[in-house]
Scaffold this motif. Structure first.
Motif, short mmCIF file in Angstrom:
data_model
loop_
_atom_site.label_atom_id
_atom_site.label_comp_id
_atom_site.label_asym_id
_atom_site.label_seq_id
_atom_site.Cartn_x
_atom_site.Cartn_y
_atom_site.Cartn_z
N ASP A 36 50.82 56.79 63.85
CA ASP A 36 49.41 56.57 63.51
C ASP A 36 48.84 57.88 62.98
O ASP A 36 48.63 58.84 63.73
CB ASP A 36 48.66 56.12 64.77
N ALA A 37 48.60 57.94 61.67
CA ALA A 37 48.17 59.19 61.03
C ALA A 37 46.90 59.76 61.65
O ALA A 37 46.80 60.97 61.87
CB ALA A 37 47.97 58.96 59.53
N ALA A 38 45.92 58.91 61.97
CA ALA A 38 44.67 59.41 62.56
C ALA A 38 44.91 60.01 63.93
O ALA A 38 44.36 61.07 64.27
CB ALA A 38 43.64 58.28 62.62
N THR A 43 45.57 64.74 67.46
CA THR A 43 46.42 65.44 68.42
C THR A 43 46.86 66.80 67.87
O THR A 43 46.79 67.81 68.57
CB THR A 43 47.66 64.59 68.76
N ALA A 44 47.29 66.82 66.62
CA ALA A 44 47.73 68.08 66.02
C ALA A 44 46.57 69.08 65.93
O ALA A 44 46.78 70.29 66.09
CB ALA A 44 48.32 67.84 64.64
N ASP A 108 47.09 68.76 58.70
CA ASP A 108 46.44 68.54 57.41
C ASP A 108 46.99 67.32 56.69
O ASP A 108 46.24 66.52 56.14
CB ASP A 108 46.58 69.78 56.52
N LEU A 109 48.32 67.19 56.71
CA LEU A 109 48.95 66.03 56.06
C LEU A 109 48.54 64.73 56.74
O LEU A 109 48.29 63.72 56.08
CB LEU A 109 50.47 66.18 56.05
N ALA A 110 48.47 64.75 58.07
CA ALA A 110 48.06 63.56 58.81
C ALA A 110 46.60 63.23 58.54
O ALA A 110 46.23 62.06 58.39
CB ALA A 110 48.30 63.77 60.31
N GLN A 111 45.75 64.24 58.44
CA GLN A 111 44.33 64.01 58.12
C GLN A 111 44.18 63.37 56.74
O GLN A 111 43.40 62.44 56.56
CB GLN A 111 43.53 65.32 58.18
N ALA A 114 45.36 59.77 56.92
CA ALA A 114 44.38 58.95 57.65
C ALA A 114 43.17 58.67 56.77
O ALA A 114 42.66 57.54 56.75
CB ALA A 114 43.96 59.64 58.95
N ALA A 115 42.71 59.67 56.02
CA ALA A 115 41.54 59.48 55.15
C ALA A 115 41.81 58.46 54.06
O ALA A 115 40.89 57.75 53.62
CB ALA A 115 41.14 60.82 54.53
N ARG A 116 43.07 58.36 53.64
CA ARG A 116 43.44 57.40 52.60
C ARG A 116 43.98 56.09 53.19
O ARG A 116 44.42 55.22 52.45
CB ARG A 116 44.48 58.01 51.66
N ALA A 117 44.00 56.01 54.53
CA ALA A 117 44.55 54.84 55.24
C ALA A 117 45.99 54.57 54.81
O ALA A 117 46.39 53.44 54.59
CB ALA A 117 43.66 53.62 55.04
N GLU A 118 46.77 55.67 54.71
CA GLU A 118 48.16 55.57 54.31
C GLU A 118 49.04 56.02 55.48
O GLU A 118 48.58 56.71 56.39
CB GLU A 118 48.44 56.47 53.10
N PRO A 119 50.31 55.68 55.43
CA PRO A 119 51.23 56.17 56.47
C PRO A 119 51.47 57.67 56.29
O PRO A 119 51.17 58.24 55.25
CB PRO A 119 52.50 55.37 56.25
N LEU A 120 52.02 58.26 57.32
CA LEU A 120 52.37 59.68 57.24
C LEU A 120 53.37 59.89 56.10
O LEU A 120 54.33 59.13 55.98
CB LEU A 120 52.97 60.15 58.57
N PRO A 121 53.16 60.90 55.27
CA PRO A 121 54.02 61.09 54.09
C PRO A 121 55.38 61.68 54.46
O PRO A 121 55.55 62.27 55.53
CB PRO A 121 53.21 62.07 53.23
N PRO A 122 56.34 61.57 53.56
CA PRO A 122 57.68 62.14 53.79
C PRO A 122 57.62 63.64 54.12
O PRO A 122 58.40 64.12 54.95
CB PRO A 122 58.42 61.90 52.48
#
Length: 155
Positions: A36-38, A43-44, A108-111, A114-122
Motif C-alpha cells: 500500500d503506497a500510502a 511509515t517511511a 518519496d517514491l511511495a508518496q 500514493a498521490a497518483r493512486a498507483e502501485p509502488l514503482p519498480p
C-alpha cells in the motif's frame, strides 16, 4: 561516579542504536509487505524521522562516550577489542548512511505513487531489496560491537 555515568550513557546509546534499528527494520518490512503506497509513505516518513532523531544522535554520541569511558577505565586505543569495535563501527556506518538515503528515497517514491493512486514503482522495489540486504551487515556489526564491549576479548 564519572565512570558509572559514562558507562550508563554509553550503554543507553548502544541500546538506542540497536532498538531503533530493530524497530525501523520491523516497521519498514511490515509496511512494505502491505504494498500500500500510502501506508508505506507514512511509515517511511516516520522511519526517516526516527533514524535522524534517535539513531543519528546516538551514533554521534557513542564514540564520544566510548572514548571517555575507555580513558576513565584505563584502556588503550590499541586494545584488540577496541580496534575491532572501531572497525565494526565503520562497517556499520558504511551500511547505515546509504540506508538513511534509501529510506528517504523510498518514502518519496511511495508518496508519489500514493498521490497518483498507483502501485509502488519498480525503483522502490529495487531500493527496498538494497535496503534489506544492507541491514544485515549493518545490524550484525552493531551486535558484534555489543559483544566486544561486554566480553573485551584479547584475541
Amino acid at each position: 561516579m564519572t565512570y558509572l555515568l559514562l558507562k550508563y550513557l554509553h550503554i543507553l546509546g548502544a541500546t538506542v542504536i540497536l532498538g531503533t534499528g530493530t524497530g525501523i527494520a520491523f516497521f519498514m518490512l511490515m509496511a512494505h509487505r502491505t504494498r500500500d503506497a500510502a501506508f508505506v509513505a507514512r511509515t517511511a516518513g516516520v522511519v526517516v524521522t526516527a533514524d535522524l532523531l534517535f539513531t543519528a544522535s546516538a551514533v554521534t554520541l557513542q564514540p564520544i562516550t566510548g572514548y571517555l569511558l575507555m580513558r576513565e577505565a584505563g584502556y588503550a586505543m590499541s586494545e584488540p577489542w577496541v580496534v575491532a569495535s572501531l572497525a565494526l563501527y565503520g562497517v556499520a556506518g558504511l551500511f547505515w548512511l546509504p540506508v538513511v538515503w534509501i529510506q528517504a528515497r523510498m518514502r518519496d517514491l511511495a508518496q508519489e505513487a500514493a498521490a497518483r493512486a498507483e502501485p509502488l514503482p519498480p525503483r522502490y522495489h529495487r531500493l527496498f531489496r538494497i535496503w534489506f540486504v544492507f541491514g544485515f551487515p549493518g545490524f550484525g556489526a552493531v551486535v558484534a560491537i555489543l559483544w566486544l564491549m561486554i566480553a573485551k576479548p584479547s584475541f
